[in-house]
Scaffold this motif. Structure first.
Motif, short mmCIF file in Angstrom:
data_model
loop_
_atom_site.label_atom_id
_atom_site.label_comp_id
_atom_site.label_asym_id
_atom_site.label_seq_id
_atom_site.Cartn_x
_atom_site.Cartn_y
_atom_site.Cartn_z
N ALA A 12 -11.22 41.18 -40.52
CA ALA A 12 -11.61 42.17 -41.52
C ALA A 12 -12.89 41.72 -42.22
O ALA A 12 -12.96 40.64 -42.78
CB ALA A 12 -10.50 42.38 -42.54
N ARG A 28 -13.22 46.89 -39.98
CA ARG A 28 -12.29 47.24 -41.04
C ARG A 28 -10.84 47.21 -40.57
O ARG A 28 -9.93 47.05 -41.37
CB ARG A 28 -12.63 48.63 -41.60
N ASP A 29 -10.61 47.34 -39.26
CA ASP A 29 -9.24 47.29 -38.77
C ASP A 29 -9.25 47.19 -37.26
O ASP A 29 -10.30 47.35 -36.62
CB ASP A 29 -8.45 48.53 -39.21
N GLU A 48 -17.01 49.95 -39.78
CA GLU A 48 -17.75 50.68 -40.82
C GLU A 48 -19.23 50.45 -40.61
O GLU A 48 -19.72 49.33 -40.68
CB GLU A 48 -17.33 50.21 -42.21
N ARG A 52 -21.14 54.02 -44.92
CA ARG A 52 -19.70 53.93 -45.17
C ARG A 52 -18.91 54.84 -44.24
O ARG A 52 -17.83 55.29 -44.56
CB ARG A 52 -19.40 54.25 -46.63
N ARG A 54 -16.67 55.37 -40.92
CA ARG A 54 -15.82 54.60 -40.01
C ARG A 54 -15.92 55.20 -38.61
O ARG A 54 -15.77 56.42 -38.45
CB ARG A 54 -14.37 54.63 -40.48
N ALA A 92 -3.83 48.17 -41.90
CA ALA A 92 -3.39 49.21 -42.82
C ALA A 92 -1.92 49.55 -42.68
O ALA A 92 -1.28 49.96 -43.65
CB ALA A 92 -4.24 50.46 -42.62
N TYR A 172 -7.82 43.19 -48.50
CA TYR A 172 -9.01 43.89 -48.97
C TYR A 172 -9.41 43.48 -50.39
O TYR A 172 -10.13 44.21 -51.07
CB TYR A 172 -8.79 45.40 -48.93
N ASP A 179 -15.98 50.57 -51.43
CA ASP A 179 -15.48 50.31 -50.08
C ASP A 179 -13.95 50.38 -50.04
O ASP A 179 -13.38 50.88 -49.07
CB ASP A 179 -15.95 48.93 -49.60
N ASN A 182 -12.97 53.99 -50.04
CA ASN A 182 -13.16 54.56 -48.72
C ASN A 182 -12.05 54.13 -47.77
O ASN A 182 -11.59 54.90 -46.93
CB ASN A 182 -14.53 54.13 -48.18
N THR A 183 -11.61 52.88 -47.90
CA THR A 183 -10.53 52.38 -47.08
C THR A 183 -9.23 53.14 -47.36
O THR A 183 -8.51 53.53 -46.44
CB THR A 183 -10.31 50.88 -47.34
N ASP A 186 -9.00 56.54 -45.86
CA ASP A 186 -8.77 56.54 -44.42
C ASP A 186 -7.31 56.34 -44.05
O ASP A 186 -6.92 56.50 -42.89
CB ASP A 186 -9.59 55.42 -43.75
#
Length: 446
Positions: A12, A28-29, A48, A52, A54, A92, A172, A179, A182-183, A186
């Motif tokens: 990450a 990010r994942d 990302e 910003r 994804r 996530a 995170y 950020d 934004n995560t 999602d």
């Protein structure tokens, strides 16, 4: 590409490069799909990119994975990522789940997942790093950690049982509020609300300030009134006022009554102004000092790390009292000007005489032109008696000028279709729902 095993939580934030060494974005994942008997297969990365946004990067386009960086072929599609049925985001959705050992030795919580390359472009889950329940009643005690193979455990998720959000929040923890917001946007809706409820008040306040108004209202509606009021106390008054304005009049007034009196008074004052005026855009928490304050004192105030950069760019000088609405506004001193004078210099002697304040009913368009014409990052706002009531900062104006959907980055209409390097399209879970600043589907994509 040599055989490699890496832990997903360590990926990450890792930078993704193309073969020439140019930076493409940040991981990010990791996306996996379950299989009937074998461990889950990795299908790609969620990356990302600047703006910003994804995007999906197929694991087949990755030539090297390490805990520090990712190298790709450079051929990625910039269409916004959309999660498909059967796909699971490791960070996530998988971290924090409870598993039960097949040998009957108890259960544990997944804290990390190791993925390993088993062939060219073929990656799968290799091991789980799990933590057993603690055996001591001490608040400082922690359960033992062990490694487990996927086939040695099975997931335990009772109907209606929420997954733990602690691991996701820890993963995170270093993200900036924008950020992290934004995560969360999602994530599937239920997961987003779960994580939001677990965030500390100040962290959640920062995140809400970066979210579309509809998501702010949705999250706030899941909090009990006392918690909601505590979060509003932590928000900037102008952001709190914008949020309360979206609530029903009855609940908005009830939350104001539960807030700290000083914070509630600031919000009530802001709610009295039209949203497209200086009064509606301003914040009521600038740095305010007397004319006798020194340069050294002024610089000490703007060094506070919790102060927003735009508010730290200048100091307001007024007559007492020094809380909005203040005594008569005397002027502003920009930090660059303070740097040109000795520490003992009085701020009242170095005021910027060329900057005129605006009144609270000045239109947002006029405020925007003033900031642009004079290269300013903030402009003071006064009432009819020339008392300072707040300042409008450049970020307040940008938020007003940008399209309503700018936070959701829903501007991908001209983006090319993603290269069909995954399994055939499957039905998307959930139906689309309307969002005030753009459109998100119920599974968290835009």
């Amino acid at each position: 590409m040599s055989a490699t095993r890496v832990f997903v939580a360590r990926l990450a934030g890792c930078t993704v490069f193309d073969p020439a060494g140019d930076r493409l974005g940040k991981v990010r994942d990791v996306l996996v799909v379950y299989r009937k008997s074998d461990p889950p297969r990795v299908v790609g990365l969620i990356v990302e990119i600047p703006g910003r946004r994804r995007v999906f990067v197929s694991i087949g386009r990755v030539t090297s994975i390490s805990s520090g960086q990712i190298i790709t072929t450079g051929l990625i599609n910039v269409r916004r990522f959309e999660q498909r049925g059967g796909e699971v985001r490791v960070i996530a959705e998988l971290l924090g789940r409870t598993v039960v050992f097949s040998d009957g030795t108890g259960q544990a919580t997944i804290e990390d997942v190791a993925i390993e390359e088993f062939g060219p472009g073929e990656w799968a889950v290799a091991q789980l790093f799990v933590r057993r329940p603690k055996t001591s009643s001490s608040p400082f005690a922690k359960g033992a950690t062990v490694f487990a193979h996927w086939n040695d455990v099975r997931e335990k998720t009772a109907v209606g049982q929420a997954q733990s959000a602690e691991q996701l929040i820890a993963t995170y923890s270093d993200l900036k509020p924008a950020d992290l917001a934004n995560t969360l946007l999602d994530l599937p809706q239920a997961r987003m609300l779960e994580v939001a409820e677990e965030l500390p008040d100040d962290r959640l306040a920062d995140v809400l300030e970066e979210m579309p108004e509809s998501e702010q209202v949705e999250i706030l509606s899941q909090l009990d009134d006392d918690r909601a009021a505590d979060v509003l106390d932590q928000m900037q008054p102008d952001d709190a006022a914008d949020l309360i304005a979206q609530l029903s009049e009855e609940r908005g007034e009830h939350l104001l009554e539960l807030m700290q009196p000083e914070e509630a008074d600031d919000v009530r004052m802001l709610l009295a102004y039209a949203p497209d005026t200086a009064g509606g855009l301003m914040t009521t928490e600038p740095i305010i000092v007397s004319a006798d304050a020194t340069v050294a004192e002024g610089l000490a105030l703007i060094r506070r790390h919790e102060l927003a950069p735009a508010l730290g760019a200048a100091i307001c000088v007024t007559l007492p009292p020094y809380e909005p609405p203040t005594g008569r506004f005397l002027g502003m001193v920009h930090f660059q000007r303070m740097l040109r004078y000795p520490p003992h210099e009085r701020l009242g002697t170095i005021l910027d005489q060329g900057l005129e304040p605006v009144t609270a009913d000045t239109s947002a368009a006029v405020v925007s032109r003033i900031l642009a014409s004079y290269n300013l990052v903030s402009v003071p706002v006064v009432d009819d008696n020339h008392r300072l009531v707040g300042v409008v900062t450049i970020d307040d104006v940008l938020d007003y000028l940008l399209p309503d959907d700018w936070r959701s980055n829903d501007s991908d209409d001209d983006a090319p279709e993603r290269v069909p390097n995954r399994t055939p399209t499957r039905a998307q879970p959930g139906a689309p729902r309307l969002v005030n600043r753009g459109r998100r589907t119920s599974n968290g994509t835009s």
